[in-house]
Design a protein around this motif. Structure first.
Motif, PDB file in Angstrom:
ATOM      1  N   CYS A  94     -32.397  -1.768 -25.052  1.00  0.00           N
ATOM      2  CA  CYS A  94     -32.949  -1.044 -26.047  1.00  0.00           C
ATOM      3  C   CYS A  94     -32.022  -0.680 -27.348  1.00  0.00           C
ATOM      4  O   CYS A  94     -32.794   0.054 -28.306  1.00  0.00           O
ATOM      5  N   ARG A  95     -31.000  -1.263 -27.564  1.00  0.00           N
ATOM      6  CA  ARG A  95     -30.311  -1.011 -28.723  1.00  0.00           C
ATOM      7  C   ARG A  95     -30.530  -1.946 -29.864  1.00  0.00           C
ATOM      8  O   ARG A  95     -31.081  -3.224 -29.577  1.00  0.00           O
TER       9      ARG A  95
ATOM     10  N   ALA B  37     -40.754   0.953 -30.671  1.00  0.00           N
ATOM     11  CA  ALA B  37     -39.731   2.127 -31.201  1.00  0.00           C
ATOM     12  C   ALA B  37     -39.529   3.020 -30.202  1.00  0.00           C
ATOM     13  O   ALA B  37     -38.327   3.689 -30.076  1.00  0.00           O
ATOM     14  N   TRP B  38     -40.534   3.599 -29.164  1.00  0.00           N
ATOM     15  CA  TRP B  38     -40.313   4.425 -28.234  1.00  0.00           C
ATOM     16  C   TRP B  38     -39.104   4.085 -27.210  1.00  0.00           C
ATOM     17  O   TRP B  38     -38.293   4.972 -26.756  1.00  0.00           O
ATOM     18  N   PHE B  39     -38.675   2.698 -26.924  1.00  0.00           N
ATOM     19  CA  PHE B  39     -38.061   2.314 -26.178  1.00  0.00           C
ATOM     20  C   PHE B  39     -36.550   2.817 -26.581  1.00  0.00           C
ATOM     21  O   PHE B  39     -35.516   2.674 -25.957  1.00  0.00           O
ATOM     22  N   SER B  40     -36.384   3.164 -27.876  1.00  0.00           N
ATOM     23  CA  SER B  40     -35.272   3.502 -28.507  1.00  0.00           C
ATOM     24  C   SER B  40     -34.381   4.927 -27.929  1.00  0.00           C
ATOM     25  O   SER B  40     -33.166   4.985 -28.009  1.00  0.00           O
TER      26      SER B  40
ATOM     27  N   PHE C 230     -21.747  -5.951 -30.551  1.00  0.00           N
ATOM     28  CA  PHE C 230     -20.759  -5.117 -30.630  1.00  0.00           C
ATOM     29  C   PHE C 230     -21.336  -3.701 -29.737  1.00  0.00           C
ATOM     30  O   PHE C 230     -20.224  -3.508 -29.103  1.00  0.00           O
ATOM     31  N   ILE C 231     -22.257  -3.506 -29.704  1.00  0.00           N
ATOM     32  CA  ILE C 231     -22.744  -2.291 -29.064  1.00  0.00           C
ATOM     33  C   ILE C 231     -22.537  -2.678 -27.466  1.00  0.00           C
ATOM     34  O   ILE C 231     -22.299  -1.827 -26.617  1.00  0.00           O
ATOM     35  N   ALA C 232     -22.717  -3.972 -27.335  1.00  0.00           N
ATOM     36  CA  ALA C 232     -22.573  -4.396 -25.804  1.00  0.00           C
ATOM     37  C   ALA C 232     -21.104  -4.141 -25.302  1.00  0.00           C
ATOM     38  O   ALA C 232     -20.923  -3.597 -24.132  1.00  0.00           O
ATOM     39  N   ARG C 233     -20.384  -4.231 -26.444  1.00  0.00           N
ATOM     40  CA  ARG C 233     -18.755  -4.244 -26.026  1.00  0.00           C
ATOM     41  C   ARG C 233     -18.618  -2.639 -25.997  1.00  0.00           C
ATOM     42  O   ARG C 233     -17.752  -2.123 -24.962  1.00  0.00           O
TER      43      ARG C 233
ATOM     44  N   ILE D  77     -34.414 -14.641 -28.807  1.00  0.00           N
ATOM     45  CA  ILE D  77     -33.054 -14.398 -29.324  1.00  0.00           C
ATOM     46  C   ILE D  77     -32.234 -13.690 -28.365  1.00  0.00           C
ATOM     47  O   ILE D  77     -31.172 -13.893 -27.795  1.00  0.00           O
ATOM     48  N   HIS D  78     -32.813 -12.648 -27.916  1.00  0.00           N
ATOM     49  CA  HIS D  78     -32.164 -11.823 -26.853  1.00  0.00           C
ATOM     50  C   HIS D  78     -31.952 -12.609 -25.392  1.00  0.00           C
ATOM     51  O   HIS D  78     -30.976 -12.779 -24.822  1.00  0.00           O
TER      52      HIS D  78
END
Length: 231
Positions: free
Chosen positions: A138-139, A128-131, A170-173, A209-210
């Motif tokens: 990190c999203r 969670a720290w990476f958020s 979506f966040i990537a866009r 998956i990533h």
């Protein structure tokens, strides 16, 4: 364009969330003062989810099942200038609405909060720290997401072909179209899936998956992998 009188629509996709939803809706009321509406978009719950939403003053919209479809429909039928997408088991910080409005007034048309899990598990606390790092890697949807409605419409919203990974896609866009803000306050999200599947096992499969997406896997391939190894 953003202004000091902007309003926020909270959009929560739900499916059989009776255990969390009432607590979340009460939390939203006690943690904010400038929310125009709370919309629960139900994907066909068979428990008390809809009843709980209505009892707590949320607007209920019935939708086909699928978080991308549910969130798009909620956005379409919303009245706010800013859309705040929230999972039913994620609890925003105190005055989250003011933090969102301030970010938008400062020119950030999209963003999220940092995240903590509701557990003391060392591995999950480390993850969670990476958020707090403002990188796409990190999203994730558990961090919640705010986006100005004009930008949401410009970027065509969530891709409904994705049954999983719709948030990150979506966040990537959004990263390509605007400055993305990571608000330093924390949302608290449930680690229930980790408790169900196993922390290391689930994180491993999420990482796969990533990587698959990075290597060009389409929505259906990601979903097949998820169904086989996680769901």
């Amino acid at each position: 364009m953003p202004n000091k009188n902007s309003s926020i629509s909270v959009i929560i996709p739900v499916l059989n969330e009776e255990l969390y939803l009432g607590k979340l809706l009460n939390h939203l009321k006690s943690s904010s003062s400038n929310i125009k509406e709370i919309i629960c978009v139900d994907g066909g719950s068979v428990d008390r989810t809809v009843e709980i939403a209505e009892q707590n003053g949320a607007k209920v919209i019935h939708s086909e099942r699928g978080r991308a479809k549910q969130m798009n429909l909620g956005a379409k039928l919303s009245n706010g200038d800013i859309l705040y997408f929230l999972h039913a088991d994620t609890f925003p910080p105190k005055n989250f609405d003011q933090s969102i409005l301030k970010a938008v007034e400062n020119g950030f048309m999209a963003g999220c909060f940092r995240m903590k899990f509701d557990t003391k598990n060392v591995f999950l606390r480390f993850f969670a720290w990476f958020s707090g790092i403002n990188l796409l890697l990190c999203r994730g949807g558990d961090q919640s997401l705010f986006v100005h409605k004009q930008l949401f419409e410009k970027t065509t919203g969530f891709n409904e072909s994705y049954h999983i990974y719709e948030d990150t896609e979506f966040i990537a866009r959004l990263y390509k179209n605007t400055k993305f803000k990571v608000v330093p306050d924390f949302v608290i999200t449930s680690a229930r899936k980790y408790r169900e599947v196993g922390v290391l096992k689930l994180q491993f499969h999420f990482a796969v998956i990533h990587v698959k997406k990075y290597l060009g896997a389409d929505a259906e391939e990601l979903y097949r992998y998820y169904k086989k190894n996680i769901s």
